[in-house]
Write an enzyme that holds these catalytic residues in place. Sequence first.
Site, short mmCIF file in Angstrom:
data_model
loop_
_atom_site.label_atom_id
_atom_site.label_comp_id
_atom_site.label_asym_id
_atom_site.label_seq_id
_atom_site.Cartn_x
_atom_site.Cartn_y
_atom_site.Cartn_z
N LYS A 68 -4.71 2.82 -2.08
CA LYS A 68 -6.34 3.40 -3.06
C LYS A 68 -5.54 4.72 -3.68
O LYS A 68 -6.05 5.35 -2.90
CB LYS A 68 -6.81 2.93 -1.96
N ASP A 87 0.75 -1.46 -0.31
CA ASP A 87 0.06 -0.21 -0.07
C ASP A 87 0.75 1.14 0.09
O ASP A 87 2.05 1.00 0.27
CB ASP A 87 -0.89 -0.01 1.16
N MET A 109 -6.68 8.15 11.01
CA MET A 109 -7.44 8.83 10.10
C MET A 109 -8.58 9.80 10.85
O MET A 109 -9.42 10.41 10.20
CB MET A 109 -7.68 7.74 9.41
C1 LIG Z 1 -6.01 3.39 7.24
S1 LIG Z 1 -5.12 3.85 8.91
C2 LIG Z 1 -3.78 1.89 8.86
C3 LIG Z 1 -3.57 1.99 10.93
C4 LIG Z 1 -2.39 0.33 10.80
N1 LIG Z 1 -3.11 -1.04 9.95
C5 LIG Z 1 -1.67 0.78 11.85
O1 LIG Z 1 -1.81 -0.42 12.88
O2 LIG Z 1 -0.44 1.90 12.31
C6 LIG Z 1 -4.01 4.58 8.57
C7 LIG Z 1 -3.85 6.11 9.25
O3 LIG Z 1 -3.08 4.86 10.39
C8 LIG Z 1 -2.38 6.46 11.27
N2 LIG Z 1 -0.62 6.45 11.12
C9 LIG Z 1 -0.49 4.94 9.50
N3 LIG Z 1 1.53 5.27 10.00
C10 LIG Z 1 1.36 6.74 10.54
C11 LIG Z 1 2.71 7.72 10.88
N4 LIG Z 1 3.69 6.93 10.85
N5 LIG Z 1 2.09 8.54 12.15
C12 LIG Z 1 2.11 8.90 12.34
N6 LIG Z 1 0.21 8.10 12.44
C13 LIG Z 1 0.48 6.78 10.96
C14 LIG Z 1 -2.56 7.50 10.53
O4 LIG Z 1 -3.58 7.87 11.37
C15 LIG Z 1 -3.47 6.61 9.48
O5 LIG Z 1 -4.30 7.48 9.36
#
Ligand SMILES: C[S@@+](CC[C@H](N)C(=O)[O-])C[C@H]1O[C@@H](n2cnc3c(N)ncnc32)[C@H](O)[C@@H]1O
Length: 560
Positions: free
Chosen positions: A50, A28, A163
């Site tokens: 996506k 992704d 998110m």
């Molecule tokens: C679709 S969700 C997926 C979460 C992922 N499966 C996890 O466990 O971290 C995506 C959200 O994770 C958070 N996120 C992902 N990577 C991040 C990062 N490096 N720093 C801060 N927030 C992050 C954000 O809020 C983003 O909108």
Amino acid sequence: MGAGPGHPELLTLKAAELLRTCDVVVYDRLIQEEILALAKPSAERIYMGKPVGRHESRQEEVQELLVRKAREGKMVVRLKGGDPFVFGRGGEEAEYLAERGVPFEVIPGVTSAFAAPLSAGIAVTHRGAASSVAVVTGHEAKKDHHRVNWKALAGIDTLVFLMGVSNVDTIAETLIRHGKSPETPAAMIQMAFWHDELAVIGTLATIARQVKEAGIRPPATLVVGEVVRMRDKLARAQRDLWRRPDGSGRFAPAPAPDELLRLASAGLGTQVLGFALERRLFDELGRPRTAAEIAAARGWDEAAALEVLEALTALGVIEKTPEGYRNLELAARYLESGSPESLREALLHQCRLAAGWSQLEAYVRSGCRDFVEVPPDEEALHQRCCEALARFAAPSVADKLDLAGSGPVLVVGYGGEEYKEAIGRRWPRLAVTAMNPFRNPGVPPALQPGLGPATDSFGAVILSGLLGSANRGEVQQFLELAARRLRPGGLLALHDSFLPGGVLPPPEVVLGALGRRMRRGGCRTWSIDRLRGALEALGFDRIEWQNLHAGTVLVTARRA
Ligand SMILES: C[S@@+](CC[C@H](N)C(=O)[O-])C[C@H]1O[C@@H](n2cnc3c(N)ncnc32)[C@H](O)[C@@H]1O
């Protein structure tokens, strides 16, 4: 498979190993290049992020792709940011595979829900400040208030919203409306564990404005609760202890030295690694160099230089940075020729031995005879190399032994000084005698100087690296010597590359060990089974073995 929040060092060991071996990676957005670089060069990398507004059809496409590739007989890694089951639709994908009978496994990842606050110095359940934490989607704050129970959330100490960047104003307002104080501390952390990590800290009343002013963009994680207050102290004191002195990070995780030895001593990678060692390529990669620079300096073809550098990157010994290729810490320590811990000469020697086709040819034609005449200077080199490899292994071998109350220890073979030091650190009062019979060729084991009078007996005997230098039949003599000199109940430990018994080491290790032994001429291969038979015949029992560095095995036995 979860990829963690970004940095390759936050992958699990299992994820890294599977990435290295898979045929296809479906990934992704938000997967760092350096993580994808772990996959072998021939692996197919398919981006399935996506595009905005096409979520459902894209999800179908991903799921169908996974099934199709798996049915082609490929090992497919579906790589997702953070943890695959935390707002990652990993559950749906697993369900789809289950319904179609495609076997799968789910590998957890470090979720950004907890790693992003941590990176900003926020402990989500800091004792005294929080005894509950909830992870919430911020995506639905506007559209579907019924699916998120805001009233219940207002009673939870720490709230983590994923998110939520575009809805931060609605989230803050709704929480205040449901009873959270406007003064509740809040933090938004953008791109945790990426190079452009940024955190803004405020309260529920101010955070939406601050996020806008700072230009925070997804991915970012919102944390709400008293725990945010503690961050100052932790954030200031926290350091990345792995950073290099020049401030740069390490891009790719270094393989264990074990892996390096395994690669070097046999099979895949031997040729390229041997070539790079021989040409002292690692000496030049202390700072980043491009393929073009390397090619110009050495008069190589640029495309060919690129191939060599890419192969070494794929082996995991150097890394590719935006400025060029450079040594990983591992290469700097063990492969550069000037380093005090350099194994360059020994590894190069191993590579050459493993590739001794002509000797193997002679062996299969003429059978097992002591026919290889080793020139004296090559013999000296061989001794030095065995010594270097044993020195490298001795501390971890010593670490695995229980010598408490064992009485004097005799080390026979390579790495004697290192064994003395390692044993001395744990059991300072234990007397350790070391002797290397291969320094006195032609003298039978029992008559070697350094053994002391035949009446001296030992609580433990360690035989180290004998197979590399002993002639046919000599190993048996060393076992007999150990049996004679050990006290009843004494411990015998052998560290060497015995051929497998039970657990199979990688095939290239087995073949490499065979090749080296035949090349050295004469020594019959010693399998674990053969060793066990010999030890039992000498009255040993409690025979145990464990795999150690580079496919080598540590065998221990007690004299009844
Ligand atoms: C679709 S969700 C997926 C979460 C992922 N499966 C996890 O466990 O971290 C995506 C959200 O994770 C958070 N996120 C992902 N990577 C991040 C990062 N490096 N720093 C801060 N927030 C992050 C954000 O809020 C983003 O909108």
